[in-house]
Design a protein around this motif. Structure first.
Motif, PDB file in Angstrom:
ATOM      1  N   PRO A 171       2.046  -1.587 -11.646  1.00  0.00           N
ATOM      2  CA  PRO A 171       0.661  -1.116 -11.680  1.00  0.00           C
ATOM      3  C   PRO A 171       0.615   0.357 -12.125  1.00  0.00           C
ATOM      4  O   PRO A 171       1.548   1.114 -11.868  1.00  0.00           O
ATOM      5  N   LYS A 210       0.595   8.416  -5.098  1.00  0.00           N
ATOM      6  CA  LYS A 210      -0.752   8.030  -4.658  1.00  0.00           C
ATOM      7  C   LYS A 210      -0.770   6.794  -3.766  1.00  0.00           C
ATOM      8  O   LYS A 210      -1.613   6.656  -2.895  1.00  0.00           O
ATOM      9  N   VAL A 211       0.133   5.862  -4.022  1.00  0.00           N
ATOM     10  CA  VAL A 211       0.066   4.613  -3.265  1.00  0.00           C
ATOM     11  C   VAL A 211       1.098   4.551  -2.136  1.00  0.00           C
ATOM     12  O   VAL A 211       1.193   3.561  -1.416  1.00  0.00           O
ATOM     13  N   GLY A 249       2.989   4.288   1.056  1.00  0.00           N
ATOM     14  CA  GLY A 249       2.708   4.009   2.461  1.00  0.00           C
ATOM     15  C   GLY A 249       1.407   3.274   2.723  1.00  0.00           C
ATOM     16  O   GLY A 249       1.158   2.835   3.833  1.00  0.00           O
ATOM     17  N   THR A 250       0.553   3.139   1.700  1.00  0.00           N
ATOM     18  CA  THR A 250      -0.693   2.391   1.913  1.00  0.00           C
ATOM     19  C   THR A 250      -0.619   1.080   1.127  1.00  0.00           C
ATOM     20  O   THR A 250      -0.330   0.038   1.693  1.00  0.00           O
ATOM     21  N   ALA A 251      -0.854   1.154  -0.194  1.00  0.00           N
ATOM     22  CA  ALA A 251      -0.705  -0.072  -0.995  1.00  0.00           C
ATOM     23  C   ALA A 251       0.770  -0.435  -1.137  1.00  0.00           C
ATOM     24  O   ALA A 251       1.131  -1.602  -1.215  1.00  0.00           O
ATOM     25  N   ILE A 290       5.413  -1.967  -4.308  1.00  0.00           N
ATOM     26  CA  ILE A 290       4.777  -2.023  -5.616  1.00  0.00           C
ATOM     27  C   ILE A 290       5.696  -1.441  -6.673  1.00  0.00           C
ATOM     28  O   ILE A 290       5.721  -1.876  -7.805  1.00  0.00           O
ATOM     29  N   GLU A 312      -1.479  -5.521  -8.195  1.00  0.00           N
ATOM     30  CA  GLU A 312      -2.779  -4.944  -8.561  1.00  0.00           C
ATOM     31  C   GLU A 312      -3.761  -5.120  -7.400  1.00  0.00           C
ATOM     32  O   GLU A 312      -4.551  -4.232  -7.105  1.00  0.00           O
ATOM     33  N   ALA A 338      -3.034  -5.286  -4.206  1.00  0.00           N
ATOM     34  CA  ALA A 338      -2.701  -4.353  -3.127  1.00  0.00           C
ATOM     35  C   ALA A 338      -3.234  -2.958  -3.449  1.00  0.00           C
ATOM     36  O   ALA A 338      -3.756  -2.260  -2.569  1.00  0.00           O
ATOM     37  N   VAL A 339      -3.113  -2.555  -4.709  1.00  0.00           N
ATOM     38  CA  VAL A 339      -3.626  -1.239  -5.096  1.00  0.00           C
ATOM     39  C   VAL A 339      -5.140  -1.216  -4.924  1.00  0.00           C
ATOM     40  O   VAL A 339      -5.701  -0.284  -4.340  1.00  0.00           O
ATOM     41  N   HIS A 389      -6.532  -0.868  -1.367  1.00  0.00           N
ATOM     42  CA  HIS A 389      -6.463   0.442  -0.733  1.00  0.00           C
ATOM     43  C   HIS A 389      -7.220   1.504  -1.517  1.00  0.00           C
ATOM     44  O   HIS A 389      -7.349   2.627  -1.079  1.00  0.00           O
ATOM     45  N   GLU A 397      -8.396   4.773   0.453  1.00  0.00           N
ATOM     46  CA  GLU A 397      -7.105   5.350   0.801  1.00  0.00           C
ATOM     47  C   GLU A 397      -6.437   6.154  -0.316  1.00  0.00           C
ATOM     48  O   GLU A 397      -5.565   6.948  -0.057  1.00  0.00           O
ATOM     49  N   LEU A 398      -6.820   5.939  -1.551  1.00  0.00           N
ATOM     50  CA  LEU A 398      -6.088   6.612  -2.615  1.00  0.00           C
ATOM     51  C   LEU A 398      -6.647   8.009  -2.881  1.00  0.00           C
ATOM     52  O   LEU A 398      -6.792   8.433  -4.007  1.00  0.00           O
ATOM     53  N   ARG A 426      -2.669   9.146   6.845  1.00  0.00           N
ATOM     54  CA  ARG A 426      -3.201   8.074   6.017  1.00  0.00           C
ATOM     55  C   ARG A 426      -2.373   6.787   6.211  1.00  0.00           C
ATOM     56  O   ARG A 426      -2.903   5.692   6.340  1.00  0.00           O
ATOM     57  N   ALA A 483      -3.346   3.068   7.794  1.00  0.00           N
ATOM     58  CA  ALA A 483      -3.072   1.803   7.102  1.00  0.00           C
ATOM     59  C   ALA A 483      -2.303   0.851   8.019  1.00  0.00           C
ATOM     60  O   ALA A 483      -2.534  -0.350   8.032  1.00  0.00           O
TER      61      ALA A 483
END
Lengths: 375, 392
Positions: free
Chosen positions: A313, A332-333, A335-337, A344, B16, B18-19, B22, B26-27, B46, B50
């Motif tokens: 991504p 940017k992603v 620990g979250t996405a 990812i 995609e 998952a992105v 958030h 979150e981003l 943050r 999550a």
């Protein structure tokens, strides 16, 4: 325990840390890359950064064999595993790595026969025990594991095992280091060289790094004291105005490598024109494939592969993390996405990846933890 | 970027998604540069947000990770079972439920056993099935009384093996002072099950006034383990014969009501007891840190681990903190009673190797911190899947 405790001695670490601190030029910041994911793992697992002054930052390199396999290759492997009468075999840490549409674990849950092995020879054993199936070994790794794959192919030839092949994803470390050195935003002052790879290729292949790129390199072992000592050796070179390849891991790494192992790799495999690395893109001559003479043991020649490339991504910033431009948590992603459960990007895939190591072991505020761990 | 012949390209739908999931909240972009020193802290917060979100199952099918006792197991339980059966007793997600019936305080628990191989150094599936449920009751602070036993057998399973398993269960039950009072047997077609699976359910009587559980823990408490950890898990891994490593190691399977009884008699300062089975000591400490909103700080040098377990773990690249024991437990007690508790544990043969391994602090909440033998600090996180051996 012998061969372990002596390399984890906290007193010796304290003494080395003091020498490292005294060697740092005031006001100067240092960035060193540990090339190998095994080093990254050691650094975080033992909390080694607690011993380093703030002016030294470790950048975690691309030497994690599981992490660099592109998602498209994982999809290809799963495609093979889902063919009738195929048993796919793989090292354990490859099982969780997701491709474009899931991992070996997911495919296994959906009915594919995918088995974990500890060595390619175990895969060959499975082939001998299941003559009515075709057994594929998912071969991954740098020059460290390539010899054992090559030896297994030779053994299969000698024992006339006809239902066995390897899906060759072996990669070579030097082109990857070169790709990082040639990146325009490179900010590294020196390297800790990959210890296990060097047991096979030796230290000489790194000489161009010092000669042509002006960066010192010290081949490092995998215990925490090995790594501290290697950092000290790189710093010492910088302080003395030297730029050389040195070997800290002399107890294992011969300067000229293991000629027998190199010979076996060369006999069975040859360089590919190019190969895709997750996070780094396509790199010329950076991977191995099975030679024509051993075509009947080459999964790629036996099966038709989809060969579809799967892009990371856009939000993924692994490339920057691998080059030391970003720290893992600055992505940017992070620990979250992107977490170890749903990685990812390449750096989150295995516990040897920079982001996963930071997430699993280093995800805390140093200030608050200092307070909590005070006796 | 793609070389010729590989122009076809697509994106991974799950990644995609998952992105996107958030992206909304979150981003956030954090200002960069040295003038913003708190940025790492912002990122940590943050991540914590999550992690606290309601768990969702992303997989379409059950994988082995769902049974490994780590994060995936937890997600499965919360998203499927808790969602379906929600009630105040189940919500505590303890080893057993504790309730009052007719004035008596009872503990009630169940466990299934699918170990392979069925017979291993130091025990077998039958002994494990009795001890496992006896221990879950003991960890609820109960005196185990009655067990049920359900068997799922594969067509073709040797009767002699079943007799061996049953007599081993009988011996274990006698040792634990319980009786198997009801049971069930099912046979499935060859290929539908692997030999013999056993489920045991147990009830026990609670004869003291303490409330035990991971949410009872407070800053200042001490963390103890009852003996060297990981013997069972490593024994099983080696008994599968895939590793070609030989040791004299045997499973630690044992009934723990004895040492627990001694501990509870010695001090009323006991807050939480957990047997360190699937997921190991690390998983227990994470449950405690989360349930009581505390930090658990553990000293690696103080954790008792046999050399054989340590050696095998080093070779396999796994951490003994995540390896299962079947006869060891973690006790968290009032810090002022730590020595009393330690003496009580050590006075029982099954607690001879007991040790104080750490302490509970108030900050940073929900984290398990390890002071490594090397002298550094790291966190000990919840296990993601099975502990998989690293390749190099």
């Amino acid at each position: 325990m012998r061969f372990v405790d002596e390399y984890r001695d906290a007193d010796k670490a304290g003494a080395l840390a003091a020498k490292i601190a005294s060697m740092c030029e005031p006001g100067r910041h240092y960035k060193f890359m540990e090339v190998c994911g095994g080093h990254t793992h050691t650094i975080y697992k033992h909390g080694l950064e607690d011993y380093l002054p703030e002016s030294i930052q470790l950048v975690h390199g691309p030497g994690c064999p599981v992490c660099v396999i592109p998602m498209g290759r994982v999809d290809d492997a799963i495609h093979i595993a889902e063919q009738p009468d195929v048993i796919m075999t793989s090292f354990g840490d490859m099982m969780r790595v997701p491709g474009g549409r899931g991992s070996f674990f997911d495919s296994k849950a959906a009915g594919a026969d995918i088995r974990m092995v500890y060595s390619p020879l175990d895969a060959l054993k499975i082939a001998k025990g299941n003559p009515d199936k075709h057994v594929v070994f998912m071969a991954i790794g740098f020059e460290t594991t390539a010899p054992s794959t090559a030896v297994t192919v030779l053994r299969a030839v000698a024992e006339k095992v006809e239902n066995f092949s390897i899906f060759c994803n072996h990669v070579t470390i030097i082109p990857a280091i070169k790709a990082i050195l040639e990146s325009p935003d490179l900010r590294l002052d020196g390297f800790l060289g990959p210890g296990h790879v060097s047991t096979v290729i030796g230290c000489r292949p790194y000489e161009f790094i010092a000669r042509d790129y002006g960066r010192p390199l010290v081949t490092a072992g995998f215990e925490p004291l090995d790594i501290l000592q290697s950092i000290y050796m790189v710093l010492k070179q910088l302080a003395e105005g030297r730029c050389e390849v040195e070997n800290q891991y002399t107890r294992v790494v011969p300067w000229n490598g293991n000629l027998k192992a190199l010979q076996v790799i060369g006999q069975v495999m040859e360089l590919r024109p190019y190969f895709e690395w997750r996070g780094l893109g396509f790199i010329s001559h950076s991977a191995l494939k099975v030679r024509q003479e051993y075509a009947s043991f080459d999964t790629e020649r036996i099966f038709d592969l989809p060969g579809v490339r799967v892009a990371d991504p856009k939000a993924c910033q692994c490339g920057e993390v691998l080059k030391g431009v970003l720290k893992p948590w600055e992505c940017k992603v992070f620990g979250t996405a992107c977490t170890p459960e749903t990685p990812i990007g390449t750096c989150m895939v295995s516990s040897e990846g920079a982001c996963a190591a930071y997430y699993n072991y280093g995800r805390f505020s140093r200030e608050r933890v200092k307070e909590a761990t005070r006796a | 970027m793609s070389p010729p012949g590989m122009s076809e390209q697509r994106s991974a739908a799950w990644a995609e998604a998952a992105v996107a999931e958030h992206e909304d909240h979150e981003l956030a972009q954090y200002p960069s540069g040295r003038e913003h020193p708190s940025r790492e802290q912002q990122v940590l917060e943050r991540i914590e947000r999550a992690r606290r979100r309601k768990p969702k199952i992303k997989e379409e099918r059950i994988t082995l990770a769902h049974g490994a006792g780590g994060k995936a197991t937890h997600t499965l339980i919360e998203a499927v079972f808790l969602e379906a059966f929600r009630n105040p007793l189940l919500e505590q997600l303890d080893d057993g439920a504790v309730f009052t019936a007719d004035g008596a305080r009872l503990a009630f628990t169940t466990d299934s056993f699918v170990v392979s191989p069925l017979f291993f150094p130091g025990g077998d599936i039958g002994e494990l099935a009795v001890n496992g449920t006896v221990n879950d009751l003991a960890m609820s602070g109960a005196r185990p009384t009655y067990l049920s036993a359900g068997f799922i057998l594969k067509e073709g399973f040797p009767v002699a093996d079943l007799q061996r398993i049953a007599s081993s269960m009988a011996r274990a039950a006698e040792a634990a002072g319980v009786q198997v009072v009801t049971g069930d047997t099912k046979v499935v077609q060859r290929g539908k099950a692997d030999g013999c699976y056993i489920n045991t359910t147990g009830v026990g009587l609670i004869e003291h006034g303490l409330t035990l559980g991971p949410s009872q823990v407070r800053p200042g408490d001490a963390v103890l383990v009852s003996g060297p950890i990981g013997d069972h898990g490593i024994t099983i891994m080696l008994a599968r014969g895939e590793l070609d490593i030989e040791t004299d190691l045997t499973s630690d399977t044992a009934p723990l009501h004895g040492p627990v009884e001694g501990l509870l008699a010695a001090t009323t300062g006991v807050r939480c007891l957990r047997d360190a089975t699937r997921g190991g000591v690390a998983t227990i400490l994470n449950e405690v840190a989360r349930a009581s909103d505390v930090a658990v700080v553990v000293d690696e040098r103080a954790i008792p681990v046999r050399d054989e377990v340590r050696g095998a773990s080093e070779i396999l690249g796994i951490d003994p903190l995540y390896v299962a024991s079947e006869g060891r437990f973690v006790a968290i007690v009032d810090g002022a009673k730590a020595e009393t508790a330690l003496d009580a544990l050590r006075s029982h043969p099954l607690g001879e190797g007991a040790a104080i391994i750490g302490h509970v602090k108030d900050d940073p909440p929900t984290l398990v911190l390890l002071k490594t033998e090397f002298g550094g600090t790291r966190i000990v996180d919840v296990l993601i899947g099975d502990p998989l051996p690293r390749i190099c």
